[in-house]
Design an enzyme around this catalytic site. Structure first.
Site, PDB file in Angstrom:
ATOM      1  N   ASP A  86       2.371  -0.830   3.353  1.00 61.27           N
ATOM      2  CA  ASP A  86       3.493  -0.042   4.317  1.00 61.27           C
ATOM      3  C   ASP A  86       3.988   0.973   3.620  1.00 61.27           C
ATOM      4  O   ASP A  86       4.603   0.575   2.565  1.00 61.27           O
ATOM      5  CB  ASP A  86       4.016  -0.872   5.333  1.00 61.27           C
ATOM      6  CG  ASP A  86       5.206  -1.855   4.564  1.00 61.27           C
ATOM      7  OD1 ASP A  86       4.765  -2.417   3.521  1.00 61.27           O
ATOM      8  OD2 ASP A  86       6.305  -1.873   5.222  1.00 61.27           O
ATOM      9  N   GLU A 181       6.405  -4.942   4.294  1.00 62.59           N
ATOM     10  CA  GLU A 181       7.552  -5.104   3.390  1.00 62.59           C
ATOM     11  C   GLU A 181       8.810  -4.241   3.671  1.00 62.59           C
ATOM     12  O   GLU A 181       9.794  -4.986   3.539  1.00 62.59           O
ATOM     13  CB  GLU A 181       6.929  -4.789   2.024  1.00 62.59           C
ATOM     14  CG  GLU A 181       7.845  -5.395   0.684  1.00 62.59           C
ATOM     15  CD  GLU A 181       8.836  -4.472   0.243  1.00 62.59           C
ATOM     16  OE1 GLU A 181       9.558  -4.834  -0.463  1.00 62.59           O
ATOM     17  OE2 GLU A 181       9.016  -3.361   0.859  1.00 62.59           O
TER      18      GLU A 181
END
Ligand SMILES: [Zn+2]
Length: 416
Positions: A86, A181
C-alpha cells in the site's frame, strides 16, 4: 560477487507504482481498500512465473511465497523478507506516472505535470550520490510509491536471482507482501503459521546502507472529561463545561518541549490528535511515544498530573485517563537474538556499502512482527521524500537492497 542490475529493479518499480494501492485510514475492512489486491495479484503471477510454486494470495491481500532450501544443511532457520504493497493516504496515488531519469546530471528535476514541483539537490543533498545513475520520480501530481514498492521490487528481483542461480545456497526463504502498513494494520490479518518464518527483515528504509533495529514504543491515551450540565438559563454557579476544560488541558501542555514539533532523535513526546465532545462530556485523544517503556510510563504520569491539576479547578468535573498499548520498540526483542542484526550488517557490507544504524521515530510492520514471534529489523531500499509529490528513489540503491537480500540469505546458510 553478486550483481543485480539497477535497470531491472527500476523496471519492476515502474510497473508496480502504476497500480494505485492507496490504503484508507477510515475503513474498517481488510484490506482497507480493495484496489491493493491488484498489485498482490500481479506479484502472485510474477512469483509463479519465476517457478515459485507455493505462492498464494488471500482475501486480505497478503502474498505468501517460499523459495525452498537448497542447502544440505538441515537446521537453517527460515527467514522472511517483507514489504508493504500500500501507499500512504497523505498524497494521491492515482495515475502515478513514474519517470526514470536514466543519467541524473545534478540539475533541478522539474516535474512535468506540475512545474512548481521541483526536486533540487540543495533540498535533497542525497541526490548528489546519484549523479550519472538512475533516479525515478513521479510526474508532479502524485506520490511515487517507492514507499514501499522499492522494497517490493528489491525482494522480487532477489527472488528472481535465487531462482536463476541455484548454485547460491540458502535455507527456506519466505516472501511476504502486506497490505495496509500505512494505516497501521499491516500485520492485522497475517497468518504467522502459514508464513512459517523464524526471523524476518522488512525492506522499508531510506538511504543505502541504513539498518534500523529500534523503533518507538507507542501508546494511545484518552482523557475523558465529564462536566456538570444544567439549563444554561439557570446555570450560574452550577454549570461546568467539559469543552472548556478540554481547552484548558490543551493549553496547560508545555509549549517548548514534549511535542513532536519540539523533539528529535531519542526524545519522546505526547501529541493530542483529536478532541471530541459536547458541553457535558469531552474526550481528548493523545499519542504517546518514547524509545523506553519507562519513558512511556513517565509521560503518562506527567500527562495525568497536568490534566488532573486543570480539572481540579472546575468543581464537580471529573476525568478519566485510559491507556491503550499500540506497539513496542523492537530492540528489546532483537537484543535477545543479536545475530539477526549482525548478519544484516554483514550483508550490507558484502554488498559494498557502509552500515548506518538508525532508530525510527515511528513504528514499522517489523515492530509488530518482532512481538508476534518474528524478530524483524528494517533494511534500506533507497526511498526518499516519502509520502510526497517529490518522492524519489535511486535505482542503484534498490539494486543494492536486492543484493543485500541475497547476501543475507547466504550468510544465514553459512552460519546454519
Ligand atoms: Zn513504508
Amino acid at each position: 560477487m553478486i550483481y543485480i542490475s539497477p535497470d531491472n529493479v527500476a523496471e519492476r518499480l515502474v510497473r508496480y507504482v502504476q497500480i494505485d494501492t492507496q490504503s484508507d485510514p477510515n475503513s474498517t475492512a481488510h484490506p482497507s481498500s480493495e484496489k491493493q489486491k491488484e498489485l498482490s495479484k500481479l506479484l502472485l503471477r510474477e512469483l509463479q512465473g519465476m517457478g515459485i510454486i507455493d505462492a498464494t494470495t488471500d482475501e486480505y491481500g497478503y502474498v505468501y511465497a517460499t523459495i525452498p532450501c537448497n542447502s544440505e544443511k538441515k537446521n537453517i532457520p527460515a527467514i522472511c523478507f517483507c514489504s508493504h504493497v500500500d501507499t500512504a493516504p497523505d498524497c494521491s496515488g492515482t495515475n502515478v506516472k513514474p519517470i526514470h531519469h536514466r543519467y541524473y546530471n545534478g540539475n533541478d528535476i522539474v516535474l512535468p505535470d506540475d512545474t512548481t514541483q521541483v526536486l533540487r539537490m540543495t533540498d535533497a543533498p542525497y541526490l548528489r550520490e546519484h549523479i550519472n545513475h538512475g533516479v525515478i520520480t513521479a510526474s508532479g501530481l502524485t506520490l511515487l510509491g517507492a514507499d514501499d514498492k522499492s522494497g517490493v521490487a528489491a525482494i522480487m528481483e532477489a527472488a528472481m536471482y535465487f531462482m536463476q542461480n541455484p548454485a547460491v545456497k540458502h535455507g527456506d526463504i519466505k516472501i511476504l507482501f502486506t497490505p495496509d502498513e500505512e494505516v497501521g494494520k499491516g500485520t492485522a490479518k497475517v497468518d504467522m503459521q502459514k508464513l512459517g518464518a523464524q526471523f524476518g527483515y522488512t525492506l522499508d528504509g531510506g538511504e543505502a546502507g541504513s539498518l534500523e533495529d529500534e523503533t518507538f514504543s507507542a501508546d494511545g491515551a484518552t482523557i475523558t472529561i465529564e462536566g456538570v450540565i444544567v439549563h444554561p438559563g439557570y446555570a450560574k454557579g452550577k454549570l461546568v463545561n467539559a469543552l472548556k476544560i478540554a481547552g484548558a488541558i490543551l493549553d496547560a501542555l508545555p509549549k517548548n518541549e514534549w511535542s513532536p514539533e519540539t523533539t528529535e532523535a531519542k526524545e519522546g513526546f505526547v501529541h493530542p490528535v483529536s478532541v471530541n465532545g459536547i458541553a457535558e462530556k469531552a474526550t481528548i485523544q493523545f499519542i504517546v511515544r518514547d524509545f523506553e517503556d519507562e519513558g512511556l510510563q513517565r509521560h503518562h504520569e506527567r500527562l495525568t498530573k497536568i490534566a488532573a491539576a486543570v480539572v481540579e479547578k472546575f468543581p464537580g468535573a471529573r476525568m478519566e485517563y485510559v491507556v491503550a498499548e499500540q506497539y513496542r520498540n523492537m530492540k528489546k526483542v532483537l537484543d535477545q537474538c543479536p545475530y539477526v542484526v549482525q548478519y544484516a550488517q554483514e550483508a550490507i557490507q558484502r554488498a559494498g556499502l557502509a552500515v548506518k544504524k538508525e532508530s525510527i521515530r515511528g513504528g514499522t510492520d517489523g515492530s509488530r512482527f518482532s512481538y508476534i514471534g518474528m524478530p524483524c529489523p528494517n533494511i534500506f531500499t533507497g526511498m526518499q521524500n516519502i509520502h510526497s509529490k517529490l518522492e524519489w528513489v535511486g535505482t542503484k540503491d534498490m539494486a543494492k537492497a536486492a543484493e543485500t537480500i541475497v547476501h543475507l540469505a547466504m550468510i544465514w546458510e553459512e552460519r546454519g
